[in-house]
Write a protein that holds these residues in place. Structure first.
Motif, PDB file in Angstrom:
ATOM      1  N   ALA A 185       0.829  -1.205   0.000  1.00 29.60           N
ATOM      2  CA  ALA A 185       0.000   0.000   0.000  1.00 29.60           C
ATOM      3  C   ALA A 185       0.865   1.258   0.000  1.00 29.60           C
ATOM      4  N   ASN A 186       2.162   1.088   0.335  1.00 29.25           N
ATOM      5  CA  ASN A 186       3.066   2.236   0.418  1.00 29.25           C
ATOM      6  C   ASN A 186       3.973   2.398  -0.800  1.00 29.25           C
ATOM      7  N   GLU A 187       3.931   1.411  -1.707  1.00 29.18           N
ATOM      8  CA  GLU A 187       4.831   1.450  -2.856  1.00 29.18           C
ATOM      9  C   GLU A 187       4.051   1.236  -4.153  1.00 29.18           C
ATOM     10  N   ALA A 188       4.442   1.960  -5.196  1.00 25.97           N
ATOM     11  CA  ALA A 188       3.836   1.798  -6.530  1.00 25.97           C
ATOM     12  C   ALA A 188       4.939   1.514  -7.545  1.00 25.97           C
ATOM     13  N   VAL A 189       4.532   0.906  -8.654  1.00 28.87           N
ATOM     14  CA  VAL A 189       5.484   0.567  -9.717  1.00 28.87           C
ATOM     15  C   VAL A 189       4.960   1.129 -11.036  1.00 28.87           C
ATOM     16  N   LEU A 190       5.835   1.822 -11.733  1.00 27.91           N
ATOM     17  CA  LEU A 190       5.478   2.356 -13.047  1.00 27.91           C
ATOM     18  C   LEU A 190       6.099   1.449 -14.109  1.00 27.91           C
ATOM     19  N   TYR A 191       5.286   1.023 -15.080  1.00 27.50           N
ATOM     20  CA  TYR A 191       5.753   0.030 -16.062  1.00 27.50           C
ATOM     21  C   TYR A 191       5.329   0.434 -17.468  1.00 27.50           C
ATOM     22  N   GLU A 192       6.136   0.035 -18.444  1.00 21.64           N
ATOM     23  CA  GLU A 192       5.793   0.234 -19.849  1.00 21.64           C
ATOM     24  C   GLU A 192       5.998  -1.089 -20.588  1.00 21.64           C
ATOM     25  N   VAL A 193       4.940  -1.646 -21.121  1.00 17.69           N
ATOM     26  CA  VAL A 193       5.042  -2.906 -21.855  1.00 17.69           C
ATOM     27  C   VAL A 193       5.864  -2.664 -23.128  1.00 17.69           C
ATOM     28  N   PRO A 194       6.935  -3.445 -23.337  1.00 20.92           N
ATOM     29  CA  PRO A 194       7.850  -3.186 -24.478  1.00 20.92           C
ATOM     30  C   PRO A 194       7.300  -3.743 -25.798  1.00 20.92           C
ATOM     31  N   LYS A 195       6.176  -3.221 -26.246  1.00 22.57           N
ATOM     32  CA  LYS A 195       5.528  -3.744 -27.455  1.00 22.57           C
ATOM     33  C   LYS A 195       6.446  -3.630 -28.671  1.00 22.57           C
ATOM     34  N   LEU A 196       7.013  -2.455 -28.873  1.00 24.04           N
ATOM     35  CA  LEU A 196       7.849  -2.229 -30.054  1.00 24.04           C
ATOM     36  C   LEU A 196       9.081  -3.110 -30.037  1.00 24.04           C
ATOM     37  N   LEU A 197       9.741  -3.208 -28.890  1.00 23.67           N
ATOM     38  CA  LEU A 197      10.959  -4.011 -28.776  1.00 23.67           C
ATOM     39  C   LEU A 197      10.662  -5.480 -29.050  1.00 23.67           C
ATOM     40  N   ILE A 198       9.583  -6.000 -28.477  1.00 16.44           N
ATOM     41  CA  ILE A 198       9.205  -7.404 -28.708  1.00 16.44           C
ATOM     42  C   ILE A 198       8.894  -7.630 -30.179  1.00 16.44           C
ATOM     43  N   SER A 199       8.188  -6.689 -30.785  1.00 12.85           N
ATOM     44  CA  SER A 199       7.852  -6.808 -32.205  1.00 12.85           C
ATOM     45  C   SER A 199       9.114  -6.816 -33.076  1.00 12.85           C
ATOM     46  N   GLU A 200      10.079  -5.970 -32.743  1.00 15.22           N
ATOM     47  CA  GLU A 200      11.333  -5.909 -33.503  1.00 15.22           C
ATOM     48  C   GLU A 200      12.110  -7.215 -33.390  1.00 15.22           C
ATOM     49  N   VAL A 201      12.147  -7.775 -32.179  1.00 14.98           N
ATOM     50  CA  VAL A 201      12.859  -9.037 -31.983  1.00 14.98           C
ATOM     51  C   VAL A 201      12.171 -10.161 -32.758  1.00 14.98           C
ATOM     52  N   CYS A 202      10.850 -10.174 -32.746  1.00 12.89           N
ATOM     53  CA  CYS A 202      10.104 -11.197 -33.493  1.00 12.89           C
ATOM     54  C   CYS A 202      10.364 -11.092 -34.991  1.00 12.89           C
ATOM     55  N   GLU A 203      10.506  -9.885 -35.498  1.00 12.90           N
ATOM     56  CA  GLU A 203      10.829  -9.693 -36.917  1.00 12.90           C
ATOM     57  C   GLU A 203      12.205 -10.271 -37.231  1.00 12.90           C
ATOM     58  N   ASP A 263       3.522 -15.837 -31.027  1.00 11.63           N
ATOM     59  CA  ASP A 263       2.835 -14.606 -31.422  1.00 11.63           C
ATOM     60  C   ASP A 263       3.147 -13.505 -30.414  1.00 11.63           C
ATOM     61  N   SER A 264       3.755 -12.435 -30.876  1.00 10.50           N
ATOM     62  CA  SER A 264       4.130 -11.343 -29.965  1.00 10.50           C
ATOM     63  C   SER A 264       2.899 -10.703 -29.320  1.00 10.50           C
ATOM     64  N   GLU A 265       1.786 -10.676 -30.028  1.00  8.78           N
ATOM     65  CA  GLU A 265       0.562 -10.073 -29.482  1.00  8.78           C
ATOM     66  C   GLU A 265       0.069 -10.846 -28.266  1.00  8.78           C
ATOM     67  N   GLN A 266       0.225 -12.177 -28.288  1.00  8.92           N
ATOM     68  CA  GLN A 266      -0.191 -12.980 -27.136  1.00  8.92           C
ATOM     69  C   GLN A 266       0.656 -12.650 -25.911  1.00  8.92           C
ATOM     70  N   ALA A 267       1.953 -12.464 -26.118  1.00 12.29           N
ATOM     71  CA  ALA A 267       2.837 -12.105 -25.005  1.00 12.29           C
ATOM     72  C   ALA A 267       2.472 -10.732 -24.448  1.00 12.29           C
ATOM     73  N   VAL A 268       2.235  -9.771 -25.335  1.00 16.18           N
ATOM     74  CA  VAL A 268       1.879  -8.411 -24.915  1.00 16.18           C
ATOM     75  C   VAL A 268       0.539  -8.411 -24.177  1.00 16.18           C
ATOM     76  N   ASP A 269      -0.451  -9.110 -24.700  1.00 13.63           N
ATOM     77  CA  ASP A 269      -1.768  -9.175 -24.050  1.00 13.63           C
ATOM     78  C   ASP A 269      -1.667  -9.808 -22.673  1.00 13.63           C
ATOM     79  N   SER A 270      -0.811 -10.825 -22.539  1.00 10.41           N
ATOM     80  CA  SER A 270      -0.623 -11.478 -21.243  1.00 10.41           C
ATOM     81  C   SER A 270      -0.049 -10.496 -20.227  1.00 10.41           C
ATOM     82  N   MET A 271       0.895  -9.671 -20.664  1.00 17.31           N
ATOM     83  CA  MET A 271       1.505  -8.685 -19.769  1.00 17.31           C
ATOM     84  C   MET A 271       0.494  -7.606 -19.374  1.00 17.31           C
ATOM     85  N   LEU A 272      -0.293  -7.165 -20.338  1.00 12.97           N
ATOM     86  CA  LEU A 272      -1.305  -6.139 -20.043  1.00 12.97           C
ATOM     87  C   LEU A 272      -2.344  -6.665 -19.054  1.00 12.97           C
TER      88      LEU A 272
END
Length: 267
Positions: free
Chosen positions: A170-188, A208-217
């Protein structure tokens, strides 16, 4: 450069000398030129044939032999890279999958099994690059190097989200950004590596990179105190806000009630 310049100077001197002779003895010089050309054209033809056979033909044969010799090594690197990248999306999906996962498999240590497998495949891929370095060529070498570099960037970002799960307070928060672009680039990159030798992957793997991203979201949505970039409410009061690195720190919006900020990359 000096040798080429010297050759040019010699040719110029020869032309100048021939022009002077032509002015002095036009008939004789014309006859000499005709004779010279009659003899020279066959020499030039022979030279062209020699260049084509020796330089082009032999070079092509040597290149084909070299490609054949290094084909097993290139195939190994290509397959290792394709598999490592497939494990990135597979780990991204299973590390953060929540729906339908039994309680005993929700623990971080169980989720880490997939991440550790991904890391092991990166290491295996990188080792094969070092072993086969000399034969990878100008196409595969930069492709493989870029793939390793970008996958190594993904690993700590996955780790950071698992860290966020264990930092539920309750005293700590985490700021996160899902690395959609980076994952997509690696998959390419993985797709390009796989096409080199038509690498086949197991049907059970999540590629499928979209499945990984959706799981993280979905994972973020199910856990309190984890905010995506730009979603941190204004005025929330936390003793501590965790951010991934200084780049993320510069884009923090909201959070007027935050007392302290800590970088994950400095842990």
């Amino acid at each position: 450069m000096k040798a080429a310049l010297g050759l040019v100077v010699v040719l110029l001197l020869f032309v100048a000398f021939f022009l002077l002779i032509s002015l002095e003895y036009p008939s004789a010089s014309h006859a000499a030129l005709v004779t010279f050309w009659d003899e020279m054209k066959w020499n030039l033809l022979t030279l062209v044939i020699d260049v084509f056979v020796v330089v082009i033909g032999v070079s092509y044969i040597l290149e084909v032999r070299d490609d054949k010799k290094w084909e097993p090594a290139r195939r190994l690197v290509s397959e290792n890279g394709t598999l490592a990248i497939a494990w990135m999306t597979h780990a991204g999906y299973h590390c953060f999958k929540t729906e339908g996962v039994s309680p005993e498999h929700q623990h971080t240590q169980m989720r880490l099994i997939f991440l550790k497998k991904f890391i092991a495949h990166i290491q295996r891929f990188e080792e094969s690059i070092h072993l086969c370095n000399a034969g990878l060529g100008k196409d595969l070498m930069p492709l493989a190097t870029e793939a390793v570099w970008k996958m190594k960037q993904v690993v700590p970002i996955f780790n950071y989200l698992l860290f966020a799960k264990d930092t539920q307070s309750a005293n700590e928060a985490v700021l996160y950004e899902v690395p959609k672009l980076l994952i997509s680039e690696v998959c390419e990159l993985g797709s390009r590596l796989g096409q080199l030798f038509d690498t086949k992957l197991e049907s059970w793997m999540v590629v499928d990179s979209e499945q990984a991203v959706d799981s993280m979201l979905d994972f973020i949505a199910r856990h309190h105190h984890i905010y995506q970039q730009g979603e941190l409410p204004r005025g929330v009061k936390y003793n501590l806000l965790h951010v991934y690195d200084a780049n993320m720190l510069r884009t923090v919006v909201g959070g007027d009630g935050i007392s302290q900020v800590k970088l994950f990359t400095e842990n």
